[in-house]
Each structure stands twice: as C-alpha cells, then as structure tokens.
Design an enzyme around this catalytic site. Structure first.
Site, PDB file in Angstrom:
ATOM      1  N   ASN A   1       9.330   9.534  14.199  1.00 20.98           N
ATOM      2  CA  ASN A   1       8.219  10.491  14.304  1.00 20.98           C
ATOM      3  C   ASN A   1       7.504  10.393  15.646  1.00 20.98           C
ATOM      4  OD1 ASN A   1       8.302  12.154  12.016  1.00 20.98           O
ATOM      5  ND2 ASN A   1       7.296  10.623  10.736  1.00 20.98           N
TER       6      ASN A   1
ATOM      7  N   ALA B   1       7.504   8.747  -1.116  1.00 21.12           N
ATOM      8  CA  ALA B   1       6.214   9.214  -0.627  1.00 21.12           C
ATOM      9  C   ALA B   1       5.806  10.489  -1.368  1.00 21.12           C
ATOM     10  CB  ALA B   1       6.294   9.473   0.872  1.00 21.12           C
TER      11      ALA B   1
ATOM     12  N   TYR C   1       2.970   8.827  10.005  1.00 20.36           N
ATOM     13  CA  TYR C   1       2.232   9.795   9.210  1.00 20.36           C
ATOM     14  C   TYR C   1       0.731   9.653   9.482  1.00 20.36           C
ATOM     15  CZ  TYR C   1       6.838  10.521   7.361  1.00 20.36           C
ATOM     16  OH  TYR C   1       8.180  10.799   7.265  1.00 20.36           O
TER      17      TYR C   1
ATOM     18  N   HIS D   1       0.315   4.898   2.189  1.00 16.09           N
ATOM     19  CA  HIS D   1       1.322   5.021   3.253  1.00 16.09           C
ATOM     20  C   HIS D   1       0.596   5.140   4.593  1.00 16.09           C
ATOM     21  CE1 HIS D   1       4.932   5.680   5.316  1.00 16.09           C
ATOM     22  NE2 HIS D   1       5.478   6.636   4.585  1.00 16.09           N
TER      23      HIS D   1
ATOM     24  N   ASN E   1       5.076   4.653   9.694  1.00 16.84           N
ATOM     25  CA  ASN E   1       6.147   5.599  10.041  1.00 16.84           C
ATOM     26  C   ASN E   1       5.684   6.927  10.628  1.00 16.84           C
ATOM     27  OD1 ASN E   1       7.785   3.612   9.064  1.00 16.84           O
ATOM     28  ND2 ASN E   1       8.289   4.652   7.155  1.00 16.84           N
TER      29      ASN E   1
ATOM     30  N   LEU F   1      11.696   5.856  -1.027  1.00 21.43           N
ATOM     31  CA  LEU F   1      12.856   6.582  -0.513  1.00 21.43           C
ATOM     32  C   LEU F   1      12.670   8.078  -0.769  1.00 21.43           C
ATOM     33  CD1 LEU F   1      15.434   4.117  -2.040  1.00 21.43           C
ATOM     34  CD2 LEU F   1      15.164   4.503   0.417  1.00 21.43           C
ATOM     35  N   THR F   2      12.378   8.839   0.272  1.00 20.72           N
ATOM     36  CA  THR F   2      12.194  10.277   0.127  1.00 20.72           C
ATOM     37  C   THR F   2      13.556  10.927  -0.114  1.00 20.72           C
ATOM     38  OG1 THR F   2      10.214  10.302   1.493  1.00 20.72           O
ATOM     39  CG2 THR F   2      11.407  12.372   1.281  1.00 20.72           C
TER      40      THR F   2
ATOM     41  N   GLN G   1       3.418   5.814  -4.059  1.00 23.41           N
ATOM     42  CA  GLN G   1       3.064   5.807  -2.636  1.00 23.41           C
ATOM     43  C   GLN G   1       2.307   7.091  -2.283  1.00 23.41           C
ATOM     44  OE1 GLN G   1       5.832   6.347   0.792  1.00 23.41           O
ATOM     45  NE2 GLN G   1       5.314   4.219   1.264  1.00 23.41           N
TER      46      GLN G   1
END
Length: 363
Positions: free
Chosen positions: A237, A58, A181, A176, A179, A26-27, A100
């Site tokens: 994203n 992350a 990245y 990671h 999502n 959870l950023t 992560q």
C-alpha cells in the site's frame, strides 16, 4: 522436531487458548455485494476452529471504511446476524474467534464510497498503484484529509463496530492498525504530513491510534482487544516511515497502559514476498511491549516453535498455510504434509480454492 511450545496453552486476556497457533486475518472477498457474512464463510471458519485463535478477515466498520470488493462488514444488523451464525459455528467446534476492525482510508476509491466521494486519510497523498473496484481496475486517487472535527466520528465508528462484534458473539476484536490502512496512514510519516495535533511528532501521529484504542477498550474490555501493527517498510500500500524503530518503540510503550489481550506484529521473515530490506523491528517491539505478542509472516511449524522457545513471541500467526490446510493444527501435530496453496483463487468467488482443499484422511 518437538512442537511442545506451539501446542502449549496460553491465557490471552480473557480468552484461554489451547495452543499457540493463530489463524491470521485473510481477506478472501466471499461476502457478496451486500458484504453480509454467509454460509460459505461459516463453513470456511468452522473448518479452521482447531486454531488456538482465529482472527477474522478484515471487516469494514462503516460504509466509508470500505476499500475491497465483497469484503464483509459489521455496520448493519444483517451483517451482525451473519457473523453471529459464524461465531456460533466456530464455538460449537470448540474454537475462539475475534473480529478484525478495518478502515481502509486512502486504500479505497470513490467507487466504494457513499455518493462516490473521495476516500479519507491523514493527508492528501495517493497510493502509487491501482484499486480493484467493483467497476474494474482503476488508479488510486488522492484522498481527502480528515478534518479535525471529523476524527471523533471515525473513532466512534470503531467503538460502534466493537459493540456490534460483541452482539455477534465474538470473543474479542483486533484493531487493524497495519499494512497501510487508515490508522497506519496516521502513524507513518510517509503519508502523514499533517501540521495539527495529529501530525509531525511521533506522539501526534500515534494520537489517532491511541484514541481508537481507548474507545474500543471502553466499548468492551481491554482483555478482549488486540491490535495489529506492521513496522517494516515493506512497501505494501505504498507505505514508508522515516524512523520505524522510534515510531514503533513509542507505540509499543504507549500501548502498555491499556493492558490489552495481545499485540499482533506483521513483519515477514526473509524470503517472504513482503519481507523488508531494512532492519527487523519486532525485537524492539518485544522489548518495549509488556504483554502477549503475536508474530506472523513466513513461519512454518519449526520456525514458530523456535520463536516461542527463544522468547521472541508468545503466539504465531499463520496465513497462507491456513488457506490451503483447514486442519493445519492437526497436520502440525502429526507432522503431516501440507496442501499446496493456489494463489489464483485467493480472491476469487465461490467454493473453488475456498472450501475444496482436502482434509487429512481419517483412519
């Protein structure tokens, strides 16, 4: 409803979990401008040590990897020391915690980059949207494609970060690759338009992930490594793939060779804000992958129990419920009501919405 499965133990690689409840990454953006884990973060994670496993927010593996304001890093000695205090606090509470590893790739902006350079990616295709930079909200720019001779250096960044995570006292790491990245940007053909050994076929597009995985495993141990994937075209994203079923079947089968601790799949259930309109690919991954599978995205206690009971997954990752409920595991155990989250504070600064959600009253 009985939660017998959620509260059963499981050996995950080298890590013994007392329950199947995972705190999802959870950023939260509380690490400050220097990106050094701090006392706020220490208290936040220690309060959630009842999770079977904590996967941290992350964490950038290098300066180049940065793309989120005040997210933490693992590429300086001060950052390692900050994380070490956190892992020690979680362990004192009886918890288990993995780091992560994050490279944002094109989901960055020159405002984050050393010397104001362009961010890097698989190809020069910009995200359709805006970056929230330290200097304000700005449109994403087309990234610079990584050159062939640069890729080994980025792979090495993951390996170096892994060794630093070990020094910081983590129980393992999660790569990671989800999502939208950097690794996901290589995997999915909506971004990867390369014509060299890292583009075109699924095998070529998966090459970067597999090289990173090999480097991270060699830097520590396969039973201390997990990977996060997001197969659906949920649009976060600005990511798309023309054939997710084929892409992620190949990836899941290729990852079997590494004997990893776990594979973590983010594919939200219907009703979640990031749920995709197309088919669900988690069942395909479950069939292709031989190891421990984590799923997350919109699960409550009952849905998590059912997913494990039905053989759909081995562990359930909970994100937003852990934001609002530091003692989520105990609340599930007792069937207690959950606190309601305040989304306006998810990415704010300071203690509000971070350390002030109430715990269950002790009788």
């Amino acid at each position: 409803m009985s939660l017998e499965q959620l509260f059963s133990p499981l050996q995950v690689g080298a890590i013994h979990l007392p329950n199947r409840i995972v705190m999802a990454p959870l950023t939260r953006g509380r690490a400050g401008a220097e990106r050094i884990p701090n006392d706020l973060m220490l208290e936040y994670y220690a309060l959630r040590a009842g999770a079977g496993l904590i996967i941290t927010e992350a964490t950038q593996i290098s300066e180049q990897a940065a793309g989120w304001d005040q997210s933490p890093g693992i590429h300086t000695d001060a950052q390692v020391q900050g994380w070490q205090k956190i892992t020690e606090a979680v362990h004192r509470q009886g918890g288990r915690i993995v780091l992560q590893l994050w490279h944002t790739g094109r989901a960055s902006h020159p405002d984050f980059q050393p010397g104001g350079e362009l961010p890097v990616s698989a190809s020069a295709i910009a995200i359709n949207g805006y970056s929230h930079t330290p200097k304000g909200k700005k449109p994403y720019l087309a990234p610079r494609p990584l050159q062939l001779d640069e890729i080994p250096g980025v792979v090495q960044q993951y390996a170096t970060a892994t060794r630093r995570a070990q020094d910081a006292g983590f129980d393992g790491v999660e790569i990671h690759a989800a999502n939208g990245y950097l690794i996901d940007q290589f995997l999915k053909d909506g971004v990867n338009q390369r014509t060299d050994a890292y583009g075109g076929s699924i095998a070529n597009r998966a090459r970067f992930l597999l090289e990173v995985t090999e480097a991270v495993v060699n830097a520590w141990s396969s039973d201390r490594v997990g990977i996060k994937l997001s197969p659906s075209n949920h649009g976060y994203n600005d990511m798309r793939d023309s054939d997710p079923k084929a892409t992620f079947t190949y990836v899941a089968e290729a990852l079997n060779a590494f004997n990893l601790a776990f594979l973590d799949v983010f594919e939200p259930l219907p009703g979640h804000e990031l749920a995709a309109e197309d088919d669900r690919y988690t069942p395909v991954i479950r069939e292709a992958y031989n190891g421990v599978l984590v799923v997350g995205g919109g699960y409550d206690a009952e849905l998590g129990e059912a997913a494990i009971s039905n053989g759909e997954a081995d562990l359930i990752a909970y994100g937003v419920p852990f934001i609002a409920n530091p003692d989520l595991v105990e609340r599930f155990r007792l069937g207690a009501a959950l606190n309601s989250p305040d989304p306006t504070t998810f990415h704010a600064r300071g203690e509000k919405g971070y350390l002030d959600y109430p715990l269950l009253a002790k009788v």
